[in-house]
Design a protein around this motif. Structure first.
Motif, short mmCIF file in Angstrom:
data_model
loop_
_atom_site.label_atom_id
_atom_site.label_comp_id
_atom_site.label_asym_id
_atom_site.label_seq_id
_atom_site.Cartn_x
_atom_site.Cartn_y
_atom_site.Cartn_z
N ASP A 156 12.90 4.61 6.84
CA ASP A 156 14.01 4.28 5.88
C ASP A 156 13.37 3.82 4.69
N TRP A 184 22.04 11.37 0.32
CA TRP A 184 21.20 10.24 0.38
C TRP A 184 20.93 9.69 -1.16
N THR A 200 17.94 21.49 3.13
CA THR A 200 18.74 20.38 3.56
C THR A 200 19.45 19.87 1.94
N GLY A 212 16.55 14.97 4.21
CA GLY A 212 17.47 15.84 5.14
C GLY A 212 16.68 16.12 6.48
N GLU A 258 15.32 16.05 10.16
CA GLU A 258 15.46 15.25 11.08
C GLU A 258 14.39 15.30 12.25
N ASP A 259 13.52 16.32 12.10
CA ASP A 259 12.34 16.43 13.09
C ASP A 259 11.08 16.12 12.11
N LYS A 290 16.79 23.50 12.11
CA LYS A 290 16.15 22.30 11.51
C LYS A 290 14.69 22.51 11.18
N ALA A 305 22.27 17.13 2.22
CA ALA A 305 21.66 15.88 2.84
C ALA A 305 21.05 15.19 1.78
N LYS A 344 12.61 12.30 5.39
CA LYS A 344 14.04 11.93 5.94
C LYS A 344 15.15 11.75 5.01
#
Length: 275
Positions: A256, A156, A149, A68, A70-71, A50, A152, A65
């Motif tokens: 978000d 989204w 990513t 995709g 995550e970190d 990732k 992902a 985010k």
């Protein structure tokens, strides 16, 4: 859109030895301490790894985010209302040094400092921060490709399209008298006028409204003024009768992006209901 500033002088004032240690991961061979060379941005998403992403603010973080990642590490904390007061810590520089990607916006005056602190490992990515839906989707797709990513990011985007359509329909259902309201928008809140299907009769900013602009914009007789909460100078068109709606561009600490649109839609509906 807030013109946030972060004093990176305190970071760059760290000793050369400390900075070198952070950038190289404290390993004499440039590895991560286990004898292995660190992954580069180009190989970050390969082999199931990732990507590690560092961003200047929560806005870039939300884009990352959505794409995709995550970190994600945000440099300026959400709790800091006036970013120039924030003194970055050595841990911030360490995070940048370990990142695969560093995201920043061109209007941020500390972007050059970010570049200096990033070292040679991270890939620096300039992000077009604009909540216009078409621009958001384009940036998310681009970042998804960079991060590896893409699936992902596409997922989204599909969810975003559904939610955006629902919110837009809901706001338009609240048009006073069934007619698109006339609005004056700050240049960085035009996306919210688009969300509402409003008729933009004038724009202002990012500088404060001048007396001449005040007279010109008031003469347009807008029902709403869509102000930028991050750059607000108070009531924009006093005595015009227009209701002012504060539009927030930056996501919360959960990174978000969708609540930004939901909150804007709620504020617009409330303002129109009282028109």
């Amino acid at each position: 859109m807030a013109r946030t500033r972060v004093r990176f002088a305190s970071l760059l004032a760290l000793s050369a030895a400390m900075t070198l240690a952070l950038v190289t991961g404290c390993g004499s061979d440039g590895g991560d301490g286990d004898g292995k060379a660190p992954a580069t941005a180009a190989t970050a998403a390969k082999g199931g790894k990732k990507p590690v992403v560092v961003v200047t603010t929560s806005w870039e973080g939300a884009f990352a985010k959505a794409a995709g990642a995550e970190d994600v590490k945000v440099i300026v904390p959400q709790s800091v209302h006036h970013a120039p007061d924030y003194d970055p810590k050595p841990s911030d520089l360490a995070a940048v040094a370990k990142a695969d990607f560093v995201l920043y916006a061109p209007f941020e005056p500390y972007a050059a400092k970010i570049k200096q602190a990033a070292g040679s490992k991270a890939e620096l990515v300039e992000v077009n921060l604009d909540n216009d839906p078409d621009k958001v989707k384009a940036e998310v797709a681009r970042l998804g490709t960079l991060f590896g990513t893409g699936e992902a990011a596409a997922s989204w985007t599909s969810s975003f399209d559904t939610e955006y359509a629902r919110l837009s329909q809901d706001v338009r259902a609240g048009w006073p008298g069934g007619r698109s309201p006339a609005v004056v928008s700050q240049v960085f809140t035009a996306w919210s006028a688009k969300l509402a299907g409003a008729t933009t009769v004038g724009t202002y900013g990012p500088e404060a409204v001048t007396p001449a602009q005040l007279a010109e914009l008031s003469a347009k007789k807008p029902a709403l003024v869509l102000d930028n909460a991050h750059m607000s100078t108070g009531t924009v068109l006093p005595d015009s009768g227009a209701k002012q709606v504060e539009i927030v561009n930056y996501p919360d600490k959960d990174l978000d992006l969708l609540p930004v649109y939901r909150n804007a839609a709620a504020g617009l509906k409330k303002a129109m209901a009282g028109s």
